[in-house]
Write a protein that holds these residues in place. Structure first.
Motif, short mmCIF file in Angstrom:
data_model
loop_
_atom_site.label_atom_id
_atom_site.label_comp_id
_atom_site.label_asym_id
_atom_site.label_seq_id
_atom_site.Cartn_x
_atom_site.Cartn_y
_atom_site.Cartn_z
N ILE A 94 37.47 -129.73 -61.12
CA ILE A 94 37.93 -128.75 -62.25
C ILE A 94 38.47 -129.78 -63.47
N PRO A 95 37.99 -129.75 -64.56
CA PRO A 95 38.36 -130.74 -65.58
C PRO A 95 39.81 -130.86 -65.76
N ALA A 96 40.28 -132.18 -65.86
CA ALA A 96 41.95 -132.22 -66.19
C ALA A 96 42.20 -131.39 -67.28
N PRO A 97 43.42 -130.80 -67.32
CA PRO A 97 43.81 -130.19 -68.79
C PRO A 97 43.82 -130.87 -69.85
N GLN A 98 43.34 -130.51 -71.08
CA GLN A 98 43.62 -131.44 -72.07
C GLN A 98 44.99 -131.07 -72.89
N PRO A 99 45.64 -131.76 -73.50
CA PRO A 99 46.77 -131.47 -74.12
C PRO A 99 46.54 -130.49 -75.28
N THR A 100 47.53 -129.28 -75.42
CA THR A 100 47.32 -128.51 -76.41
C THR A 100 47.55 -128.75 -77.68
N PRO A 101 46.78 -128.78 -78.57
CA PRO A 101 47.06 -129.27 -79.94
C PRO A 101 48.50 -128.52 -80.57
N VAL A 102 49.45 -129.31 -81.03
CA VAL A 102 50.64 -128.76 -81.48
C VAL A 102 50.59 -128.63 -83.07
N PRO A 103 50.83 -127.53 -83.69
CA PRO A 103 50.66 -127.21 -85.12
C PRO A 103 51.84 -128.19 -85.76
N GLN A 104 51.42 -128.97 -86.59
CA GLN A 104 52.37 -129.61 -87.46
C GLN A 104 53.08 -128.76 -88.35
N PRO A 105 54.66 -129.23 -88.80
CA PRO A 105 55.03 -128.18 -89.83
C PRO A 105 54.03 -128.29 -91.16
N GLY A 106 54.13 -126.99 -91.58
CA GLY A 106 53.33 -126.71 -92.92
C GLY A 106 52.10 -126.42 -92.67
N THR A 107 51.55 -126.30 -91.36
CA THR A 107 50.19 -126.20 -90.92
C THR A 107 50.25 -124.69 -90.08
N ARG A 108 48.92 -124.02 -90.00
CA ARG A 108 48.98 -122.79 -89.48
C ARG A 108 47.66 -122.93 -88.68
N VAL A 109 47.39 -122.15 -87.50
CA VAL A 109 46.05 -121.73 -86.73
C VAL A 109 45.38 -120.84 -87.60
N CYS A 110 44.15 -121.14 -88.17
CA CYS A 110 43.29 -120.26 -89.07
C CYS A 110 42.95 -119.07 -88.20
N PRO A 111 42.91 -117.80 -88.70
CA PRO A 111 42.71 -116.72 -87.92
C PRO A 111 41.14 -116.72 -87.79
N SER A 119 36.17 -115.84 -95.34
CA SER A 119 37.15 -116.58 -95.57
C SER A 119 37.20 -117.06 -97.17
N ILE A 120 38.01 -116.62 -97.92
CA ILE A 120 38.08 -117.12 -99.30
C ILE A 120 38.05 -118.76 -99.46
N CYS A 121 38.46 -119.10 -98.31
CA CYS A 121 38.55 -120.72 -98.39
C CYS A 121 37.23 -121.30 -98.12
N GLY A 122 36.32 -120.65 -97.34
CA GLY A 122 35.21 -121.07 -96.82
C GLY A 122 35.16 -121.36 -95.33
N PRO A 123 34.12 -121.84 -94.77
CA PRO A 123 33.93 -122.01 -93.19
C PRO A 123 34.97 -123.07 -92.74
N ASP A 124 35.63 -122.77 -91.40
CA ASP A 124 36.55 -123.44 -91.02
C ASP A 124 37.77 -123.90 -91.69
N GLN A 125 38.09 -123.19 -92.59
CA GLN A 125 39.32 -123.16 -93.55
C GLN A 125 40.06 -122.09 -93.68
N CYS A 126 41.43 -122.31 -93.89
CA CYS A 126 42.25 -121.00 -94.48
C CYS A 126 43.13 -121.39 -95.31
N VAL A 127 43.88 -120.18 -95.72
CA VAL A 127 45.21 -120.40 -96.65
C VAL A 127 46.33 -120.96 -95.88
N HIS A 128 46.78 -122.20 -96.50
CA HIS A 128 48.20 -122.83 -96.07
C HIS A 128 49.33 -122.27 -96.76
#
Length: 167
Positions: A94-111, A119-128
């Motif tokens: 079973i692949p070794a678990p990869q570390p979960t990315p931790v959002p940096q202050p001022g960032t968010r996970v795009c819906p 998305s009004i920001c375009g593909p793979d981007q969102c409002v921050h």
């Protein structure tokens, strides 16, 4: 620069965390193979029954010797052809678990963008900066309207492409 990307601080997301695989009972995560070592089971496999006897020694002993570099690579490569897989229960890991990315202050996970939304920001981007004003409404309002399907896709696609100016 008063286009939506600048005003709303459109940026890429931090990828959503993937579920960590859970080893099943009787399964183990295969160790990494060091550059000076080898796997007696062959590529991408490891011993799942370290107590089974292969010749005069336990499979776990052979595996540790291979990983530790005590078995020359050309010799180690002969183990799979000589039946080690069946005796030692060699299987993929079973692949070794990869570390979960931790959002940096001022960032968010795009819906996720639903099939009827955009998305009004375009593909793979969102409002921050959802509180920034773009025209008469906050960027968060525009983003929710796009994701909710209230803005037609062809209109929504014009936001990032044409750098729509604040009205």
């Amino acid at each position: 620069a008063n286009g939506v990307a600048a005003v709303c601080d459109c940026r890429e997301t931090i990828p959503a965390p993937q579920p960590t695989p859970v080893p099943q009972p009787g399964t183990r995560v295969c160790p990494s193979i060091p550059s000076n070592g080898c796997s007696i089971c062959g590529p991408d496999q490891c011993v799942h029954d370290p107590d089974a006897m292969f010749g005069e020694y336990a499979c776990g002993y052979w595996e540790e010797a291979g990983l530790g570099g005590a078995i020359e690579k050309d010799i180690c490569d002969m183990f799979p052809a000589n039946g080690v897989a069946a005796v030692c229960d060699c299987r993929e890991t079973i692949p070794a678990p990869q570390p979960t990315p931790v959002p940096q202050p001022g960032t968010r996970v795009c819906p996720s963008i639903p099939s009827n939304g955009c998305s009004i920001c375009g593909p793979d981007q969102c409002v921050h900066d959802p509180d920034a004003m773009f025209g008469e409404y906050a960027c968060g309002y525009w983003e929710e309207a796009g994701l909710g399907g209230a803005i037609e896709k062809d209109i929504c696609d014009m936001f990032p492409a044409n750098g729509v100016a604040a009205v």
